[in-house]
Design a protein around this motif. Structure first.
Motif, mmCIF file in Angstrom:
data_model
loop_
_atom_site.group_PDB
_atom_site.id
_atom_site.type_symbol
_atom_site.label_atom_id
_atom_site.label_comp_id
_atom_site.label_asym_id
_atom_site.label_seq_id
_atom_site.Cartn_x
_atom_site.Cartn_y
_atom_site.Cartn_z
ATOM 1 N N UNK A 92 12.602 18.038 84.822
ATOM 2 C CA UNK A 92 12.247 19.171 84.193
ATOM 3 C C UNK A 92 13.269 20.389 84.607
ATOM 4 N N UNK A 93 14.109 20.387 85.801
ATOM 5 C CA UNK A 93 14.743 21.485 86.241
ATOM 6 C C UNK A 93 15.709 20.993 87.028
ATOM 7 N N UNK A 94 16.772 21.784 87.469
ATOM 8 C CA UNK A 94 17.796 21.499 88.489
ATOM 9 C C UNK A 94 18.802 20.439 88.226
ATOM 10 N N UNK A 95 19.330 19.767 89.259
ATOM 11 C CA UNK A 95 20.594 18.955 88.860
ATOM 12 C C UNK A 95 20.126 17.816 88.137
ATOM 13 N N UNK A 96 19.080 17.294 88.342
ATOM 14 C CA UNK A 96 18.569 16.031 87.704
ATOM 15 C C UNK A 96 18.270 16.294 86.209
ATOM 16 N N UNK A 97 17.830 17.559 85.811
ATOM 17 C CA UNK A 97 17.629 17.895 84.347
ATOM 18 C C UNK A 97 19.273 18.147 83.731
ATOM 19 N N UNK A 98 20.258 18.765 84.470
ATOM 20 C CA UNK A 98 21.569 18.712 84.106
ATOM 21 C C UNK A 98 22.163 17.200 83.804
ATOM 22 N N UNK A 99 21.933 16.499 84.787
ATOM 23 C CA UNK A 99 22.584 15.235 84.599
ATOM 24 C C UNK A 99 21.837 14.304 83.417
ATOM 25 N N UNK A 100 20.632 14.602 83.177
ATOM 26 C CA UNK A 100 19.700 14.003 81.990
ATOM 27 C C UNK A 100 20.633 14.635 80.719
ATOM 28 N N UNK A 101 20.796 15.888 80.885
ATOM 29 C CA UNK A 101 21.628 16.389 79.389
ATOM 30 C C UNK A 101 22.824 15.934 79.341
ATOM 31 N N UNK A 102 23.691 15.611 80.461
ATOM 32 C CA UNK A 102 25.001 14.676 80.226
ATOM 33 C C UNK A 102 24.804 13.545 79.652
ATOM 34 N N UNK A 103 23.702 12.853 80.061
ATOM 35 C CA UNK A 103 23.686 11.446 79.540
ATOM 36 C C UNK A 103 23.168 11.421 78.241
ATOM 37 N N UNK A 104 22.423 12.397 77.694
ATOM 38 C CA UNK A 104 22.279 12.615 76.507
ATOM 39 C C UNK A 104 23.246 12.868 75.551
ATOM 40 N N UNK A 105 24.230 13.802 75.983
ATOM 41 C CA UNK A 105 25.359 14.060 75.200
ATOM 42 C C UNK A 105 26.198 12.862 75.227
ATOM 43 N N UNK A 106 26.412 11.878 76.112
ATOM 44 C CA UNK A 106 27.173 10.759 76.190
ATOM 45 C C UNK A 106 26.280 9.803 75.009
#
Length: 679
Positions: A379-393
């Motif tokens: 939902x938030x923080x570093x894990x959310x940012x990493x999930x968005x990176x994986x989504x872009x990939x």
């Protein structure tokens, strides 16, 4: 698990692969389907399983397949019109349904189910822990028992860069078995041993136990225990400095620097030592791309991705459900075989949306791991940012796939339609088999049989045949022998199943193993590599066996002409034809497979024949010599003492072998005369 039920249409001949136009011919009565969780199978007219699915309510789920065909997903519509029967098994819980669905997909490999196979073979770093002196090397291919794997990596050079940095700290063996044995025999290490990037176990600089300890430290480092390793080296460096061992302290300082550079290559993404897999999807109505980042010890240790056809209309929660079941089920099997670490499932699995049966999936994953697994949406923080990176990939991979393969599905459909039209077939040839013969001047005759379904190679069903020496008719007789053997097996494996009860017989499935029989399914089109005589010979054999619904053609290499049996003139397909291109790919694949088998067989014969006639040398001793030295050439270079060192050989026998090989001529030179033949 509970009751099994089903409904079958037995009006379709057992020797024909023809889609059923109306699913209502095998639709079960809604009242006969239990309103309970379970797993169901759709079968085609040959009783082959073509789709497996699970449901909370079998009645509700199966009824949806027999609604208005125009409202179904295109691939679902194709599936239900290809099927001829449906059956189901009731289970007690959703977790049981997950497990049974995975087992059946693995067992039957249904053509309409999504299988998450890598869109390319990712390189991994393999550590051969089952060997006395474990080896580190770059590897692509199936997992093997007793080997630890790290990765996957996007590129092989990334592994080599990491290895180059870490070998100065963990000087483990990286050479092949042949190189390792050779340097042991000559008593000198290789270059890496001299520059201290290998501890040189080949010449005894370290014992097997000491070398294994180095390799285990290397594995611990890659598994995420990096901080402890760095702290230990810093402590050793400080101690060496206090004891005025400045040279040792400098070397340890350089080792620490190498470790930190290796750690920098795996960017720190999470500061809390997270152990998680992060999953993301990009999809449209027909296909889906998935990306997985493997985070261990707070760092991305590997990445992999797939692009698959969607079997039916699926949203993201359904894709998550299907992916987690297949991916982690396969990882658990690898762990049981000893090919992967003991816990294939991480502590956390981060997904874009939770599946409808999230609680059951989480319970199933926890059972695979042996401890609690959290399945959640960040939902938030570093894990959310990493999930968005994986989504872009995932989105980028899907876009690249669309650009690369925009015409592939259209081209395959066009190719099958063209072949149906030009060859006068009743239906499009969804399953094509091709036979090719390979030999050298009539010796070591072998044949290959390759299978294409829906225009794609199905390598698990490839077969190869060892044939008798070529008769006077040559390739024509060999083609006839292969076709007779292949379709005789087909008739034997489907014998007596046409009128079998659906609940007591599964034609094409071996009752002992539960797996598909080797020759249980006939092709729509049989291609032989050759012209009219080869095609006629194959068609005559099929007529003798009473098989009348398999079309036969020959594809001649010289002008790429397509020959029909007994026709005086060939069928000429346009050079730009998708249908001709598909036939060429099928023929070339059969040729490649036949040549490979022929070379294997000839190599074994040539190596064995060099030792024929040596007194006191039976097959077991010949095999032991070849296995020990690797080849006859190296055996000829060996001394009497080296031969006597092979288990089962005494001094006298070694002298006889050495004398026989020293006085023999190189008979294998004849093999160079006359090129390999792939008819």
């Amino acid at each position: 698990m509970g009751e099994t039920g089903g409904c079958t249409n037995l009006s379709v001949p057992s020797h024909r692969l023809v889609p059923v136009a109306d699913p209502s011919t095998y639709r079960p009565s809604p009242g006969s389907i239990p309103d309970a969780p379970g797993v169901y199978k759709f079968r085609d007219a040959t009783k082959r399983v073509i789709y497996v699915g699970k449901a909370k309510s079998l009645r509700s789920r199966l009824s949806s397949y027999f609604a208005d065909l125009s409202g179904l997903h295109p691939r679902t519509r194709q599936m239900v019109t290809t099927a001829a029967s449906v059956e189901w098994t009731v289970v007690g819980t959703e977790v049981e349904a997950l497990q049974l669905e995975y087992n059946w997909i693995k067992e039957f490999d249904p053509r309409f189910n999504v299988r998450y196979r890598d869109d390319k073979t990712y390189p991994v770093l393999a550590v051969t822990m089952h060997e006395e002196f474990p080896r580190l090397h770059v590897y692509r291919g199936p997992r093997k028992k007793g080997v630890r794997y790290f990765g996957p990596y996007a590129h092989a050079w990334a592994i080599r860069e990491t290895l180059d940095l870490l070998l100065r700290v963990f000087p483990a063996r990286t050479c092949s078995t042949g190189v390792f044995r050779r340097h042991g025999q000559i008593g000198r290490p290789c270059l890496l041993g001299y520059i201290e990037k290998c501890s040189a176990p080949c010449v005894g600089k370290v014992s097997a136990a000491e070398h294994r300890a180095i390799v285990e430290d290397f594995c611990d480092f890659l598994a995420g225990r990096t901080d402890a390793m760095v702290r230990r080296l810093e402590k050793d460096m400080a101690q060496a400095s206090e004891e005025l061992e400045f040279e040792k302290a400098a070397r340890l300082r350089d080792d620490i620097g190498a470790l930190r550079r290796a750690m920098e290559k795996q960017a720190v993404v999470l500061g809390d030592g997270t152990d998680a897999d992060v999953v993301a999807f990009a999809h449209d109505d027909l296909e889906a791309a998935v990306q997985v980042f493997h985070v261990r010890g707070g760092r991305v240790r590997g990445q992999r991705g797939w692009v698959v056809d969607k079997a039916e209309e699926m949203d993201v929660p359904a894709l998550v459900d299907q992916f987690l079941t297949q991916f982690y089920g396969e990882q658990a099997e690898l762990a049981q075989d000893g090919a992967e670490p003991a816990s294939p499932v991480p502590r956390e699995v981060l997904v874009p949306e939770l599946p409808a049966d999230a609680e059951a999936v989480g319970e199933w994953l926890s059972g695979l791991r042996g401890s609690r697994v959290q399945l959640r949406v960040p939902q938030r923080g570093d894990k959310r940012s990493l999930a968005e990176t994986v989504q872009r990939n995932a989105a980028e991979a899907f876009a690249q796939h669309k650009l690369k393969r925009a015409g592939d599905l259209t081209a395959r459909s066009a190719a099958l339609s063209e072949l149906q039209e030009h060859l006068g077939l009743d239906t499009a040839p969804l399953r094509i088999e091709c036979v090719d013969i390979s030999h050298i001047q009539g010796s070591d005759v072998v044949a290959s049989l390759v299978v294409f379904e829906d225009g794609l190679a199905r390598k698990s069903e490839y077969r190869r045949f060892a044939l008798k020496e070529a008769a006077e008719e040559g390739d024509v007789a060999s083609i006839a022998e292969v076709v007779r053997r292949r379709f005789s097996r087909y008739l034997k494996e489907t014998e007596g199943t046409e009128n079998a009860e659906p609940d007591t017989s599964t034609p094409g499935i071996d009752p002992e193993t539960g797996r598909p029989r080797r020759f249980a399914y006939p092709p729509n089109l049989l291609v032989v590599d050759g012209a009219g005589p080869q095609a006629t010979a194959a068609a005559d054999v099929l007529a003798e066996l009473g098989i009348t619904d398999v079309a036969v053609v020959g594809l001649a290499k010289r002008l790429e002409e397509v020959w029909l049996p007994a026709d005086p003139d060939p069928v000429i397909l346009p050079r730009t034809s998708d249908g001709l291109y598909l036939l060429q790919r099928v023929r070339d694949e059969a040729h490649r497979f036949a040549i490979r088998y022929h070379r294997e067989k000839r190599s074994k014969r040539v190596q064995s024949s060099a030792l024929d006639g040596v007194p006191g040398l039976g097959q077991a001793r010949k095999t032991a010599l070849i296995k020990h030295f690797g080849s006859v050439k190296k055996l000829k270079q060996a001394s009497v003492d080296e031969i006597a060192g092979v288990q089962g050989f005494g001094r006298r026998t070694a002298e006889v072998v050495h004398a026989a090989l020293a006085g023999s001529t190189n008979g294998s030179a004849e093999a160079g005369h006359g090129g390999e033949k792939g008819s």
